[in-house]
Write a protein that holds these residues in place. Sequence first.
Motif, PDB file in Angstrom:
ATOM      1  N   UNK A   1     -29.254   5.370  65.403  1.00 30.56           N
ATOM      2  CA  UNK A   1     -28.209   5.946  64.547  1.00 30.56           C
ATOM      3  C   UNK A   1     -27.484   4.875  63.734  1.00 30.56           C
ATOM      4  N   UNK A   2     -27.380   3.677  64.290  1.00 31.18           N
ATOM      5  CA  UNK A   2     -26.655   2.605  63.590  1.00 31.18           C
ATOM      6  C   UNK A   2     -27.335   2.201  62.292  1.00 31.18           C
ATOM      7  N   UNK A   3     -28.600   2.570  62.120  1.00 28.26           N
ATOM      8  CA  UNK A   3     -29.329   2.135  60.933  1.00 28.26           C
ATOM      9  C   UNK A   3     -29.530   3.260  59.920  1.00 28.26           C
ATOM     10  N   UNK A   4     -28.927   4.416  60.146  1.00 24.90           N
ATOM     11  CA  UNK A   4     -29.036   5.503  59.167  1.00 24.90           C
ATOM     12  C   UNK A   4     -28.513   5.011  57.818  1.00 24.90           C
ATOM     13  N   UNK A   5     -29.266   5.309  56.790  1.00 19.92           N
ATOM     14  CA  UNK A   5     -28.973   4.782  55.460  1.00 19.92           C
ATOM     15  C   UNK A   5     -29.897   3.661  55.074  1.00 19.92           C
ATOM     16  N   UNK A   6     -30.577   3.084  56.078  1.00 20.83           N
ATOM     17  CA  UNK A   6     -31.582   2.039  55.833  1.00 20.83           C
ATOM     18  C   UNK A   6     -32.876   2.375  56.558  1.00 20.83           C
ATOM     19  N   UNK A   7     -33.121   3.677  56.722  1.00 19.09           N
ATOM     20  CA  UNK A   7     -34.349   4.124  57.372  1.00 19.09           C
ATOM     21  C   UNK A   7     -35.203   4.879  56.364  1.00 19.09           C
ATOM     22  N   UNK A   8     -36.473   4.549  56.308  1.00 16.34           N
ATOM     23  CA  UNK A   8     -37.409   5.155  55.368  1.00 16.34           C
ATOM     24  C   UNK A   8     -38.499   5.892  56.135  1.00 16.34           C
ATOM     25  N   UNK A   9     -38.977   6.987  55.566  1.00 15.67           N
ATOM     26  CA  UNK A   9     -40.046   7.749  56.203  1.00 15.67           C
ATOM     27  C   UNK A   9     -41.064   8.154  55.143  1.00 15.67           C
ATOM     28  N   UNK A  10     -42.330   8.001  55.464  1.00 19.26           N
ATOM     29  CA  UNK A  10     -43.385   8.402  54.547  1.00 19.26           C
ATOM     30  C   UNK A  10     -43.565   9.916  54.617  1.00 19.26           C
ATOM     31  N   UNK A  11     -43.639  10.560  53.450  1.00 17.40           N
ATOM     32  CA  UNK A  11     -43.760  12.014  53.383  1.00 17.40           C
ATOM     33  C   UNK A  11     -44.734  12.391  52.270  1.00 17.40           C
TER      34      UNK A  11
END
Length: 250
Positions: A86-96
């Motif tokens: 949760x501390x890294x939300x905003x710097x998390x990327x996901x392939x879609x």
Amino acid sequence: MEDVTMERASEVYDYYLAHQQPLARARMMYGILAWRHKPKVTYADGAREVLRSALRGGDPILISANHIRETDPFILAATGFVSPLRSHIGRMRVLAKDELFEDPDQRRKIDALGGIPVFRSKDHGVRAAMSAGQRMIDICAQRMAQGDFMAVFPEGTCNPDDPALIQKLGSGVGHIATRATKLGASPWLLSIGISYRDIDGVGPRPLTVINTAVRMSDAGLTTPASVTRHIAADLQATVDLASGRRSVTA
């Protein structure tokens, strides 16, 4: 950036190299998904402590998850909200897959969640997808070198028929990790297993298992093939935990 199409793949990836998630909206959406899906999050022995240590160190994490249902990206995001990630939300990327970016309203949501489009060969042909895929791998590696975390579903497609057995992984995940190291990053590899089970007698509910993160350099993983083999074995072990074949800790 306007349309996310194969014909504009170069512009698309230029855009997602520089794109920044709206932090407040990202946190809100991750929280809404956690409230809506309510995944039960568990850990392999010692995994929570290792993850917290990795987060304190500040190096990027490459997250691999199995793929059972179309809703899995939402379950993964919900898991991130109720875990140390949760501390890294905003710097998390996901392939879609790129079709998720077609509807403008949905695209705004995917962008806020950190989506990066994938143009798949089954949709666009092998040659075109291969060229776009190389650029996508470069963009993912550069984002990791800048400190972003990356989440992928390396099976490439849903596996509803035999969800306890992961499908053969493509090599893209290994290339992302090794290219990130060439750009100066020191990535951790983290597997998250997803299952949908009857939990506490309340009917089918998403359950996720977070396995022990491994730093690539500590494990001697230096080639795309070795990274892919490690992830395949580790993800299968994690799915074994998620499917109830092995016990986990809460």
